[in-house]
Design a protein around this motif. Structure first.
Motif, PDB file in Angstrom:
ATOM      1  N   LEU A 188       0.839  -1.198   0.000  1.00 32.50           N
ATOM      2  CA  LEU A 188       0.000   0.000   0.000  1.00 32.50           C
ATOM      3  C   LEU A 188       0.875   1.250   0.000  1.00 32.50           C
ATOM      4  O   LEU A 188       0.629   2.217  -0.724  1.00 32.50           O
ATOM      5  CB  LEU A 188      -0.912  -0.030   1.232  1.00 32.50           C
ATOM      6  N   VAL A 189       1.878   1.246   0.863  1.00 37.03           N
ATOM      7  CA  VAL A 189       2.985   2.205   0.826  1.00 37.03           C
ATOM      8  C   VAL A 189       4.223   1.367   0.575  1.00 37.03           C
ATOM      9  O   VAL A 189       4.450   0.365   1.250  1.00 37.03           O
ATOM     10  CB  VAL A 189       3.095   2.987   2.150  1.00 37.03           C
ATOM     11  N   ASP A 190       5.019   1.749  -0.410  1.00 42.45           N
ATOM     12  CA  ASP A 190       6.052   0.838  -0.906  1.00 42.45           C
ATOM     13  C   ASP A 190       7.417   1.500  -0.990  1.00 42.45           C
ATOM     14  O   ASP A 190       7.602   2.480  -1.718  1.00 42.45           O
ATOM     15  CB  ASP A 190       5.630   0.333  -2.291  1.00 42.45           C
ATOM     16  N   ASP A 191       8.377   0.972  -0.211  1.00 46.32           N
ATOM     17  CA  ASP A 191       9.792   1.342  -0.333  1.00 46.32           C
ATOM     18  C   ASP A 191      10.014   2.847  -0.179  1.00 46.32           C
ATOM     19  O   ASP A 191      10.719   3.468  -0.970  1.00 46.32           O
ATOM     20  CB  ASP A 191      10.329   0.861  -1.681  1.00 46.32           C
ATOM     21  N   VAL A 192       9.420   3.440   0.857  1.00 46.59           N
ATOM     22  CA  VAL A 192       9.555   4.880   1.095  1.00 46.59           C
ATOM     23  C   VAL A 192      10.835   5.145   1.881  1.00 46.59           C
ATOM     24  O   VAL A 192      11.067   4.546   2.934  1.00 46.59           O
ATOM     25  CB  VAL A 192       8.333   5.419   1.861  1.00 46.59           C
TER      26      VAL A 192
END
Length: 343
Positions: A30-34
């Motif tokens: 959903l949130v990826d590799d931030v």
């Protein structure tokens, strides 16, 4: 890993943060590799449209993710201390004490049944063990510090008795009441007129100068970003699509999404001139397109953009000691398109 994450001066280091949504509407990444970092005394902005993952990223730092959303990869460090998957009891001791938070709607965040003095003092009593009288005395000093006149009287006021600007100042006083190392400000100037907005930003800038507090600013307002921040992290559909010093970003945005955002700003346009808009909308969780998540809305998309999910590519170095620039675009990284002026 970027050079900046290795800097011991960083108060906050987020590296490879990945969040999954479980349950009936499961969505991996959903949130990826931030990845980004906030140095002591610095201000970093998270920008992007609603639904891009900005607030979710900030909530992961605080350990306040909604039910069903969990971190599955990456690291969030406050100094050298890992925050991901820490016990709630430990995180509760960090929130308010080492990380202060300013929310965008003070009236929905402040307790209407408590005076503002008691709400500011509560954090010091909880985290620092101060007695009620000592904590209230410190609360009065904080109201003075954030520019509220007649602080001794306002200490006894309830939130509804204050203007919107004063409520936001109370939120800032509460956020800094225990001298935190990091302040997370989620749209702190929303719904404030431009005069009050300038005062709030000036207040935050003074706090940075006086105490070296680091600020992570979550916002849609590019004017606030240009005025207040040194570095910008642009998010789209859970990905970081561009990282850059703020001056470089406004001078020459690299990612097509960033360029489109800057074109949509009305400042400097002649009256009655139609605004540029980005066609379509941010994809919902569970409906991310194959390849580049911005591809369906991108004017530069080609077939390869649907076949390969881009990774962040390092571009030219930042200026003035800032981190190197990066972008998540196949065609920009390959030099196939040259994005010059943002507008």
């Amino acid at each position: 890993m970027s050079e900046r994450l290795e800097d011991a001066r960083n108060v906050l280091s987020v590296e490879g943060l990945t969040l999954d949504l479980a349950g009936g509407h499961a969505q991996p990444r959903l949130v990826d590799d931030v990845t980004f970092a906030v140095p002591a005394g610095g201000a970093v902005a998270l920008i992007g449209e609603s639904g891009c993952g900005k607030t979710m990223t900030a909530m992961a730092v605080l350990g306040l993710l909604p039910a069903g959303i969990r971190p599955v990869a990456g690291s969030v460090r406050l100094g050298d201390r890992e925050l991901l998957n820490r016990p709630e009891r430990e995180l509760a001791g960090i929130r308010g004490r080492e990380i202060g938070t300013i929310f965008q709607e003070p009236m929905s965040s402040l307790d209407p049944t408590m005076t503002v003095g008691d709400q500011i003092a509560e954090s010091r009593r909880l985290h620092l063990g101060e007695r009620r009288g000592t904590a209230r005395s410190r609360a009065r000093e904080l109201l003075d510090r954030v520019g509220i006149p007649d602080a001794a009287r306002r200490l006894r006021a309830y939130p509804h008795e204050l203007s919107g600007g004063m409520q936001q100042r109370v939120m800032i006083a509460a956020a800094i009441s225990c001298d935190p190392r990091l302040v997370i400000a989620d749209e702190p100037t929303t719904a404030l007129d431009v005069t009050i907005q300038a005062e709030i930003l000036g207040l935050l800038r003074d706090l940075q100068r006086d105490s070296g507090v680091a600020v992570l600013l979550v916002t849609h307002d590019l004017g606030v970003v240009a005025d207040f921040c040194e570095d910008v992290v642009v998010m789209y559909a859970g990905h970081v699509v561009e990282r850059s010093p703020v001056t470089d970003l406004f001078a020459s945005a690299r990612h097509p999404y960033t360029r489109a955002l800057l074109r949509s700003v009305p400042a400097g346009r002649a009256p009655r001139t139609p605004l540029d808009v980005i066609p379509g909308r941010v994809p919902s969780a569970g409906d991310f397109p194959a390849g580049c998540r911005f591809r369906p809305r991108c004017e530069y998309a080609v077939d390869a953009c649907a076949r390969t999910e881009p990774v962040e590519a390092r571009l030219d170095g930042g200026t003035g000691g800032h981190a190197a620039r990066g972008t998540r675009c196949l065609r920009v990284a390959a030099g196939e398109i040259e994005l010059q002026e943002a507008r």
